[in-house]
Design a protein around this motif. Structure first.
Motif, PDB file in Angstrom:
ATOM      1  N   ALA A 150       0.798  -1.232   0.000  1.00  0.00           N
ATOM      2  CA  ALA A 150       0.000   0.000   0.000  1.00  0.00           C
ATOM      3  C   ALA A 150       0.827   1.277   0.000  1.00  0.00           C
ATOM      4  O   ALA A 150       0.330   2.336  -0.372  1.00  0.00           O
ATOM      5  CB  ALA A 150      -0.922   0.003   1.230  1.00  0.00           C
ATOM      6  N   VAL A 151       2.113   1.212   0.414  1.00  0.00           N
ATOM      7  CA  VAL A 151       2.928   2.422   0.504  1.00  0.00           C
ATOM      8  C   VAL A 151       4.244   2.227  -0.251  1.00  0.00           C
ATOM      9  O   VAL A 151       4.663   1.106  -0.510  1.00  0.00           O
ATOM     10  CB  VAL A 151       3.228   2.800   1.981  1.00  0.00           C
ATOM     11  N   SER A 152       4.870   3.339  -0.587  1.00  0.00           N
ATOM     12  CA  SER A 152       6.158   3.267  -1.282  1.00  0.00           C
ATOM     13  C   SER A 152       7.334   3.496  -0.337  1.00  0.00           C
ATOM     14  O   SER A 152       8.480   3.195  -0.683  1.00  0.00           O
ATOM     15  CB  SER A 152       6.206   4.301  -2.417  1.00  0.00           C
ATOM     16  N   ILE A 153       7.059   4.030   0.862  1.00  0.00           N
ATOM     17  CA  ILE A 153       8.130   4.228   1.846  1.00  0.00           C
ATOM     18  C   ILE A 153       8.495   2.877   2.473  1.00  0.00           C
ATOM     19  O   ILE A 153       7.709   1.928   2.423  1.00  0.00           O
ATOM     20  CB  ILE A 153       7.711   5.243   2.937  1.00  0.00           C
ATOM     21  N   PRO A 154       9.691   2.753   3.072  1.00  0.00           N
ATOM     22  CA  PRO A 154      10.100   1.475   3.664  1.00  0.00           C
ATOM     23  C   PRO A 154       9.210   1.071   4.840  1.00  0.00           C
ATOM     24  O   PRO A 154       8.713   1.927   5.585  1.00  0.00           O
ATOM     25  CB  PRO A 154      11.531   1.732   4.138  1.00  0.00           C
ATOM     26  N   VAL A 155       9.052  -0.233   4.987  1.00  0.00           N
ATOM     27  CA  VAL A 155       8.228  -0.794   6.064  1.00  0.00           C
ATOM     28  C   VAL A 155       9.118  -1.612   7.002  1.00  0.00           C
ATOM     29  O   VAL A 155       9.953  -2.395   6.559  1.00  0.00           O
ATOM     30  CB  VAL A 155       7.106  -1.675   5.493  1.00  0.00           C
ATOM     31  N   ILE A 156       8.926  -1.389   8.295  1.00  0.00           N
ATOM     32  CA  ILE A 156       9.625  -2.127   9.345  1.00  0.00           C
ATOM     33  C   ILE A 156       8.601  -3.058   9.982  1.00  0.00           C
ATOM     34  O   ILE A 156       7.506  -2.615  10.350  1.00  0.00           O
ATOM     35  CB  ILE A 156      10.192  -1.154  10.398  1.00  0.00           C
ATOM     36  N   ALA A 157       8.917  -4.335  10.105  1.00  0.00           N
ATOM     37  CA  ALA A 157       7.988  -5.304  10.680  1.00  0.00           C
ATOM     38  C   ALA A 157       8.195  -5.426  12.178  1.00  0.00           C
ATOM     39  O   ALA A 157       9.325  -5.423  12.659  1.00  0.00           O
ATOM     40  CB  ALA A 157       8.169  -6.669  10.019  1.00  0.00           C
ATOM     41  N   ALA A 158       7.100  -5.554  12.927  1.00  0.00           N
ATOM     42  CA  ALA A 158       7.177  -5.728  14.376  1.00  0.00           C
ATOM     43  C   ALA A 158       6.072  -6.658  14.833  1.00  0.00           C
ATOM     44  O   ALA A 158       5.001  -6.716  14.232  1.00  0.00           O
ATOM     45  CB  ALA A 158       7.057  -4.380  15.085  1.00  0.00           C
ATOM     46  N   GLY A 159       6.352  -7.382  15.917  1.00  0.00           N
ATOM     47  CA  GLY A 159       5.360  -8.281  16.482  1.00  0.00           C
ATOM     48  C   GLY A 159       5.692  -9.733  16.200  1.00  0.00           C
ATOM     49  O   GLY A 159       5.597 -10.197  15.065  1.00  0.00           O
ATOM     50  N   GLY A 160       6.138 -10.453  17.210  1.00  0.00           N
ATOM     51  CA  GLY A 160       6.436 -11.867  17.040  1.00  0.00           C
ATOM     52  C   GLY A 160       7.789 -12.156  16.435  1.00  0.00           C
ATOM     53  O   GLY A 160       8.018 -13.250  15.920  1.00  0.00           O
ATOM     54  N   ILE A 161       8.706 -11.194  16.484  1.00  0.00           N
ATOM     55  CA  ILE A 161      10.035 -11.378  15.889  1.00  0.00           C
ATOM     56  C   ILE A 161      11.076 -11.375  17.009  1.00  0.00           C
ATOM     57  O   ILE A 161      11.192 -10.403  17.754  1.00  0.00           O
ATOM     58  CB  ILE A 161      10.341 -10.266  14.868  1.00  0.00           C
ATOM     59  N   GLY A 162      11.828 -12.475  17.103  1.00  0.00           N
ATOM     60  CA  GLY A 162      12.809 -12.557  18.183  1.00  0.00           C
ATOM     61  C   GLY A 162      14.040 -13.358  17.842  1.00  0.00           C
ATOM     62  O   GLY A 162      14.891 -13.578  18.683  1.00  0.00           O
ATOM     63  N   ASP A 163      14.141 -13.803  16.586  1.00  0.00           N
ATOM     64  CA  ASP A 163      15.350 -14.511  16.158  1.00  0.00           C
ATOM     65  C   ASP A 163      15.549 -14.304  14.664  1.00  0.00           C
ATOM     66  O   ASP A 163      14.781 -13.575  14.021  1.00  0.00           O
ATOM     67  CB  ASP A 163      15.293 -15.994  16.532  1.00  0.00           C
ATOM     68  N   GLY A 164      16.587 -14.933  14.117  1.00  0.00           N
ATOM     69  CA  GLY A 164      16.902 -14.746  12.714  1.00  0.00           C
ATOM     70  C   GLY A 164      15.832 -15.262  11.780  1.00  0.00           C
ATOM     71  O   GLY A 164      15.648 -14.738  10.681  1.00  0.00           O
ATOM     72  N   ARG A 165      15.097 -16.302  12.219  1.00  0.00           N
ATOM     73  CA  ARG A 165      13.999 -16.808  11.398  1.00  0.00           C
ATOM     74  C   ARG A 165      12.913 -15.753  11.220  1.00  0.00           C
ATOM     75  O   ARG A 165      12.367 -15.577  10.130  1.00  0.00           O
ATOM     76  CB  ARG A 165      13.409 -18.073  12.030  1.00  0.00           C
ATOM     77  N   GLY A 166      12.619 -15.042  12.308  1.00  0.00           N
ATOM     78  CA  GLY A 166      11.615 -13.988  12.230  1.00  0.00           C
ATOM     79  C   GLY A 166      12.054 -12.838  11.339  1.00  0.00           C
ATOM     80  O   GLY A 166      11.251 -12.270  10.593  1.00  0.00           O
ATOM     81  N   ILE A 167      13.350 -12.505  11.411  1.00  0.00           N
ATOM     82  CA  ILE A 167      13.877 -11.442  10.553  1.00  0.00           C
ATOM     83  C   ILE A 167      13.792 -11.858   9.086  1.00  0.00           C
ATOM     84  O   ILE A 167      13.333 -11.088   8.228  1.00  0.00           O
ATOM     85  CB  ILE A 167      15.333 -11.100  10.936  1.00  0.00           C
ATOM     86  N   ALA A 168      14.222 -13.089   8.786  1.00  0.00           N
ATOM     87  CA  ALA A 168      14.159 -13.580   7.405  1.00  0.00           C
ATOM     88  C   ALA A 168      12.723 -13.600   6.896  1.00  0.00           C
ATOM     89  O   ALA A 168      12.445 -13.205   5.757  1.00  0.00           O
ATOM     90  CB  ALA A 168      14.778 -14.973   7.319  1.00  0.00           C
ATOM     91  N   ALA A 169      11.801 -14.048   7.746  1.00  0.00           N
ATOM     92  CA  ALA A 169      10.388 -14.082   7.351  1.00  0.00           C
ATOM     93  C   ALA A 169       9.869 -12.681   7.062  1.00  0.00           C
ATOM     94  O   ALA A 169       9.143 -12.455   6.079  1.00  0.00           O
ATOM     95  CB  ALA A 169       9.558 -14.743   8.451  1.00  0.00           C
TER      96      ALA A 169
END
Length: 307
Positions: A160-179
């Motif tokens: 929906a947007v052209s600016i960068p998106v940062i993901a948050a919620g349920g991320i606590g290891d490298g698997r979450g970052i990759a996802a």
């Protein structure tokens, strides 16, 4: 791992530390920044001069970029918004409201503006008003939450947007970052894992409650009144949910939580205090330095993304 976010913020790793009330103070923020992420001072409900002092203490510990999270429902939000400019802070994240009235002042001072959003509509509005990026925060996160999951919210915001998106919620290891990167995010915001870091000033009882948490230990209070908060189950959450089910008003329930986050964080009351933590608490099983956490997560994420 270079992204538009690492370039925008001048950081090595695409990891931002959440601006958690009573937790995100100068020791934690400086440690995360020193380790290559972006540490945040959490404004919460603190008076502006307290936030100013925290900024100065963090800057004494690191020369790397740090940011401030402005909680827009705070009675001191107007003053904190000015402190950000006066203290030369380069980036703010905002939560619990709409930062539009501060955007012109921040832009004029060269401050990068990153609102936390829980819907596509708010993300699009923030882009229109000049936000540099947004944090799309799913309901897996600790503290005040929306209804969308990270898995569903992030790709919809990315589309929906052209600016960068940062993901948050349920991320606590490298698997979450990759996802998160697979979903289109260009960085992640992490809170709960940093709570148990060596540099975190949180009471040892609170840290151990997170470390010992199981997958089903997360509870949400306040849904019936439109103020959902995710924390770990204890006597307080059981009582709160019971009274909610009995139809008690928000005012009748408020006494159960007033001052309870501070009691848990500072005094270690994990029975009647509010132990805010995300659903990933069940994945966290050890204390480490912020550097060890970030290095471990990034190594794991890069291996997965380079398969």
């Amino acid at each position: 791992m270079n992204t538009r976010i690492t370039e925008l913020l001048g950081i090595k790793h695409p990891i931002i530390q959440g601006g958690m009330a009573w937790v995100a103070e100068h020791h934690l923020a400086a440690a995360v920044s020193e380790a290559g992420g972006l540490g945040l001072i959490g404004g919460a409900n603190a008076p502006a001069e307290v936030v100013r002092e925290e900024i100065r203490k963090a800057k004494a510990l690191t020369k790397k970029p740090i940011g401030v999270n402005v909680m827009l429902l705070s009675p001191h939000a107007d003053e904190i918004a000015k402190v950000v400019v006066e203290e030369g802070i380069g980036v703010v994240t905002t939560g619990a409201g709409n930062p539009e009235k501060y955007i012109e002042m921040w832009k004029a001072a060269g401050v990068k503006i990153i609102p936390v959003v829980a819907s596509v509509a708010l993300a699009k509005r923030m882009e229109r008003y000049g936000a540099d990026a947004v944090v799309a925060e799913g309901c897996e996160s600790g503290g005040h939450i929306g209804e969308q999951t990270t898995m569903t919210l992030v790709p919809q915001v990315v589309d929906a947007v052209s600016i960068p998106v940062i993901a948050a919620g349920g991320i606590g290891d490298g698997r979450g970052i990759a996802a998160a990167f697979m979903l289109g995010a260009e960085a992640v915001q992490i809170g709960t894992r940093f709570v148990v870091s060596d540099e975190s000033i949180v009471h040892e009882n609170y840290k151990q409650r997170i470390i010992k948490a199981k997958d089903i230990d997360s509870a949400v209070t306040g849904r019936s009144h439109g103020h959902p908060v995710r924390c770990l189950r204890n006597q307080m959450t059981r009582e709160y949910v019971k009274l909610e089910q009995e139809g008690k008003s928000f005012e009748e329930l408020e006494y159960l939580t007033l001052g309870k986050l501070r009691e848990a964080v500072q005094e270690g009351d994990i029975t009647n205090g509010t132990v805010m933590a995300g659903q990933i608490a069940g994945m966290i099983y050890k204390k480490q330095t912020c550097k060890e956490m970030i290095d471990e997560m990034m190594e794991q994420a890069e291996k997965l993304l380079n398969r």
